[in-house]
Write a protein that holds these residues in place. Structure first.
Motif, PDB file in Angstrom:
ATOM      1  N   TYR A 151     -40.822  12.283 -17.849  1.00 22.83           N
ATOM      2  CA  TYR A 151     -41.647  11.708 -18.920  1.00 22.83           C
ATOM      3  C   TYR A 151     -40.797  10.857 -19.870  1.00 22.83           C
ATOM      4  N   LEU A 152     -39.710  11.425 -20.359  1.00 20.72           N
ATOM      5  CA  LEU A 152     -38.906  10.739 -21.360  1.00 20.72           C
ATOM      6  C   LEU A 152     -38.133   9.557 -20.780  1.00 20.72           C
ATOM      7  N   ILE A 153     -37.572   9.733 -19.592  1.00 21.06           N
ATOM      8  CA  ILE A 153     -36.743   8.683 -19.015  1.00 21.06           C
ATOM      9  C   ILE A 153     -37.596   7.489 -18.591  1.00 21.06           C
ATOM     10  N   THR A 154     -38.805   7.732 -18.131  1.00 27.75           N
ATOM     11  CA  THR A 154     -39.696   6.614 -17.814  1.00 27.75           C
ATOM     12  C   THR A 154     -40.006   5.814 -19.072  1.00 27.75           C
ATOM     13  N   GLY A 155     -40.191   6.507 -20.179  1.00 33.49           N
ATOM     14  CA  GLY A 155     -40.392   5.808 -21.444  1.00 33.49           C
ATOM     15  C   GLY A 155     -39.196   4.950 -21.805  1.00 33.49           C
ATOM     16  N   SER A 156     -38.000   5.473 -21.544  1.00 38.35           N
ATOM     17  CA  SER A 156     -36.783   4.709 -21.820  1.00 38.35           C
ATOM     18  C   SER A 156     -36.696   3.476 -20.937  1.00 38.35           C
ATOM     19  N   ARG A 157     -36.990   3.640 -19.642  1.00 37.59           N
ATOM     20  CA  ARG A 157     -36.870   2.500 -18.724  1.00 37.59           C
ATOM     21  C   ARG A 157     -37.889   1.413 -19.043  1.00 37.59           C
ATOM     22  N   PHE A 158     -39.119   1.805 -19.352  1.00 41.10           N
ATOM     23  CA  PHE A 158     -40.173   0.825 -19.585  1.00 41.10           C
ATOM     24  C   PHE A 158     -40.072   0.165 -20.953  1.00 41.10           C
ATOM     25  N   SER A 159     -39.146   0.599 -21.780  1.00 36.46           N
ATOM     26  CA  SER A 159     -38.963  -0.029 -23.094  1.00 36.46           C
ATOM     27  C   SER A 159     -37.573  -0.636 -23.246  1.00 36.46           C
ATOM     28  N   HIS A 160     -36.779  -0.663 -22.150  1.00 40.47           N
ATOM     29  CA  HIS A 160     -35.453  -1.256 -22.181  1.00 40.47           C
ATOM     30  C   HIS A 160     -35.235  -2.114 -20.943  1.00 40.47           C
ATOM     31  N   GLY A 161     -34.356  -3.096 -21.071  1.00 41.59           N
ATOM     32  CA  GLY A 161     -33.913  -3.840 -19.914  1.00 41.59           C
ATOM     33  C   GLY A 161     -33.090  -2.962 -18.996  1.00 41.59           C
ATOM     34  N   LEU A 162     -32.920  -3.389 -17.759  1.00 40.92           N
ATOM     35  CA  LEU A 162     -32.213  -2.581 -16.767  1.00 40.92           C
ATOM     36  C   LEU A 162     -30.790  -2.255 -17.201  1.00 40.92           C
ATOM     37  N   GLY A 163     -30.078  -3.245 -17.733  1.00 39.99           N
ATOM     38  CA  GLY A 163     -28.694  -3.026 -18.125  1.00 39.99           C
ATOM     39  C   GLY A 163     -28.550  -1.972 -19.200  1.00 39.99           C
ATOM     40  N   ASP A 164     -29.322  -2.125 -20.280  1.00 40.08           N
ATOM     41  CA  ASP A 164     -29.249  -1.142 -21.364  1.00 40.08           C
ATOM     42  C   ASP A 164     -29.690   0.238 -20.900  1.00 40.08           C
ATOM     43  N   TYR A 165     -30.724   0.280 -20.071  1.00 45.42           N
ATOM     44  CA  TYR A 165     -31.204   1.562 -19.554  1.00 45.42           C
ATOM     45  C   TYR A 165     -30.093   2.291 -18.811  1.00 45.42           C
ATOM     46  N   LEU A 166     -29.409   1.618 -17.906  1.00 42.61           N
ATOM     47  CA  LEU A 166     -28.360   2.254 -17.112  1.00 42.61           C
ATOM     48  C   LEU A 166     -27.179   2.673 -17.992  1.00 42.61           C
ATOM     49  N   VAL A 167     -26.838   1.830 -18.955  1.00 45.19           N
ATOM     50  CA  VAL A 167     -25.750   2.185 -19.862  1.00 45.19           C
ATOM     51  C   VAL A 167     -26.107   3.436 -20.661  1.00 45.19           C
ATOM     52  N   HIS A 168     -27.349   3.517 -21.120  1.00 47.67           N
ATOM     53  CA  HIS A 168     -27.797   4.689 -21.882  1.00 47.67           C
ATOM     54  C   HIS A 168     -27.743   5.955 -21.038  1.00 47.67           C
ATOM     55  N   ARG A 169     -28.198   5.837 -19.807  1.00 44.33           N
ATOM     56  CA  ARG A 169     -28.220   7.011 -18.948  1.00 44.33           C
ATOM     57  C   ARG A 169     -26.810   7.501 -18.617  1.00 44.33           C
ATOM     58  N   LEU A 170     -25.924   6.568 -18.324  1.00 45.08           N
ATOM     59  CA  LEU A 170     -24.532   6.939 -18.049  1.00 45.08           C
ATOM     60  C   LEU A 170     -23.876   7.543 -19.290  1.00 45.08           C
ATOM     61  N   ALA A 171     -24.144   6.943 -20.440  1.00 43.60           N
ATOM     62  CA  ALA A 171     -23.544   7.436 -21.672  1.00 43.60           C
ATOM     63  C   ALA A 171     -24.051   8.828 -22.025  1.00 43.60           C
ATOM     64  N   ARG A 172     -25.289   9.110 -21.679  1.00 43.93           N
ATOM     65  CA  ARG A 172     -25.862  10.400 -22.043  1.00 43.93           C
ATOM     66  C   ARG A 172     -25.372  11.524 -21.150  1.00 43.93           C
ATOM     67  N   ILE A 173     -25.144  11.210 -19.874  1.00 47.19           N
ATOM     68  CA  ILE A 173     -24.843  12.281 -18.933  1.00 47.19           C
ATOM     69  C   ILE A 173     -23.351  12.411 -18.611  1.00 47.19           C
ATOM     70  N   MET A 174     -22.607  11.285 -18.559  1.00 46.20           N
ATOM     71  CA  MET A 174     -21.263  11.314 -18.010  1.00 46.20           C
ATOM     72  C   MET A 174     -20.170  11.826 -18.956  1.00 46.20           C
ATOM     73  N   PRO A 175     -20.072  11.361 -20.208  1.00 52.09           N
ATOM     74  CA  PRO A 175     -18.951  11.819 -21.037  1.00 52.09           C
ATOM     75  C   PRO A 175     -18.878  13.339 -21.173  1.00 52.09           C
ATOM     76  N   ALA A 176     -19.999  13.982 -21.480  1.00 57.57           N
ATOM     77  CA  ALA A 176     -19.998  15.444 -21.614  1.00 57.57           C
ATOM     78  C   ALA A 176     -19.696  16.113 -20.282  1.00 57.57           C
ATOM     79  N   PHE A 177     -20.186  15.525 -19.194  1.00 54.94           N
ATOM     80  CA  PHE A 177     -19.909  16.072 -17.864  1.00 54.94           C
ATOM     81  C   PHE A 177     -18.418  16.009 -17.547  1.00 54.94           C
ATOM     82  N   ILE A 178     -17.782  14.884 -17.853  1.00 59.42           N
ATOM     83  CA  ILE A 178     -16.346  14.734 -17.585  1.00 59.42           C
ATOM     84  C   ILE A 178     -15.541  15.712 -18.435  1.00 59.42           C
ATOM     85  N   ILE A 179     -15.907  15.853 -19.699  1.00 64.96           N
ATOM     86  CA  ILE A 179     -15.224  16.821 -20.566  1.00 64.96           C
ATOM     87  C   ILE A 179     -15.408  18.233 -20.025  1.00 64.96           C
ATOM     88  N   CYS A 180     -16.587  18.523 -19.501  1.00 70.73           N
ATOM     89  CA  CYS A 180     -16.844  19.843 -18.932  1.00 70.73           C
ATOM     90  C   CYS A 180     -15.943  20.093 -17.727  1.00 70.73           C
TER      91      CYS A 180
END
Length: 364
Positions: free
Chosen positions: A48-77
């Motif tokens: 639900y939430l991610i579809t809202g993000s994709r449909f309100s952002h361009g592809l580039g910003d969407y992918l950057v947001h998704r990577l930023a949200r999931i990857m840094p904390a994952f790498i630190i973990c």
């Protein structure tokens, strides 16, 4: 939604207490554990939430947001597994760190081989050892890979105007995903039982169920009567068709969850701080650490409570020092043209809109 996802993350923690203490008779409903249903809930909310993000952002910003949200904390973990959890477990098992860095699954090998989100190794230097569930420091991380695959599916769909202009195309895709899950045995014959395909087809319908609700919500609204009816239908479906009834009910589960979010009291502190991801990615490791020191003999309640007491402060630190700062920096750098929100493309303005998908994220 932060409170609901925090509850789901803690449900996963409780679920893991059974195998990590060697306890038997874990409750199961329609062939799925408490943790399995919690992960499904994560995927529904995320869809639900991610579809809202994709449909309100361009592809580039969407992918950057998704990577930023999931990857840094994952790498630190991953790094924390290597520099803290595994060394402690190794010393307890062997008395020193001698040989720790040169084992088959060396610390460096563990870190590098798992950087793509796909978990290729769960042990580090053979640890944890002498625990009921040996050889895995963080069994929760497996779902992040499949969640990111779902992100990519929605990223691709957002490139086609038909998915933005009409809710029917996304609805048909959801139906096709349910049909695929219902016929997974047939698909397995052509994929040689590829486990990635099995897991993706199991989880994708839940994600798309949340996506379908997003594109329909402005037309149907969120009301208590259909929510209660949806809950009843869901229970009947998963009871009658355990192999695919949950997936077929993905939209209904999303509707019920969204309705709950409209009346469930949420403390302001939790509303402004999303620690569910941190709870999800660290709980398993703390449970294993407790088991290394004999915590598996404390009983399920004390074991789960102690693990939560250690996990929540770590999740708060992850949110305050890693997740939130990264996302704030990324948002300040948004630069691509922003497409009209999907709700405005599809129908009238929506009175039930939730917090932006970029302020929150669902772990699996």
């Amino acid at each position: 939604m932060n409170l609901i996802r925090l509850i789901l993350a803690l449900a996963v923690l409780v679920h893991h207490s059974w195998p990590l203490t060697g306890a038997a008779n874990e409750p199961i409903f329609a062939g799925e554990t408490l943790g399995g249903w919690a992960v499904s809930g994560f995927f529904v909310i995320s869809g639900y939430l991610i579809t809202g993000s994709r449909f309100s952002h361009g592809l580039g910003d969407y992918l950057v947001h998704r990577l930023a949200r999931i990857m840094p904390a994952f790498i630190i973990c991953l790094a924390t597994m290597v520099v803290f959890f595994a060394p402690v477990g190794y010393i307890v098992a062997k008395g020193s760190l001698s040989g720790y860095f040169g084992t088959a699954t060396s610390p460096l090998n563990f870190f590098i081989s798992n950087l793509t989100l796909k978990m290729n190794h769960y042990d580090i230097a053979g640890t944890p050892l002498n625990v009921p569930y040996s050889g895995a420091w963080n069994g929760s991380l497996w779902s992040l890979y499949y969640e990111f695959l779902c992100y990519l599916v929605v990223a691709a769909l957002g490139c086609f105007a038909i998915f933005r202009k009409s809710p029917w195309f996304l609805t048909l895709l959801f139906g096709a995903s349910v049909l695929a899950q219902a016929n997974i045995d047939v698909i397995n014959r052509y994929t040689n039982g590829n486990f990635d395909v099995v897991l993706l087809l199991k989880l994708l319908p839940f994600f798309l169920g949340g996506a379908v609700l997003f594109v329909w919500k402005s037309r149907i609204g969120i009301h208590w009567a259909p929510a209660v009816g949806g809950l009843v239908v869901t229970l009947l479906m998963v009871s009658a068709f355990p192999a695919w009834g949950g997936q077929a009910s993905g939209v209904l589960i999303a509707y019920v969850t969204l309705w709950i979010s409209t009346w469930l009291p949420q403390p302001k502190l939790i509303a402004k701080n999303d620690v569910s991801y941190g709870v999800y990615i660290y709980a398993f490791a703390f449970q294993q650490l407790l088991a290394v020191f004999g915590g598996d003999e404390w009983g399920l309640v004390l074991f789960s409570s102690a693990a939560a007491a250690l996990t929540i402060p770590t999740a708060i630190a992850s949110w305050l020092w890693v997740e939130r700062p990264v996302m704030r920096r990324v948002r300040r750098k948004d630069h691509s043209p922003t497409p009209p929100p999907a709700d405005k493309l599809l129908a009238r303005p929506d009175r039930d809109s939730l917090t932006s998908a970029d302020t929150v994220r669902t772990p699996s």
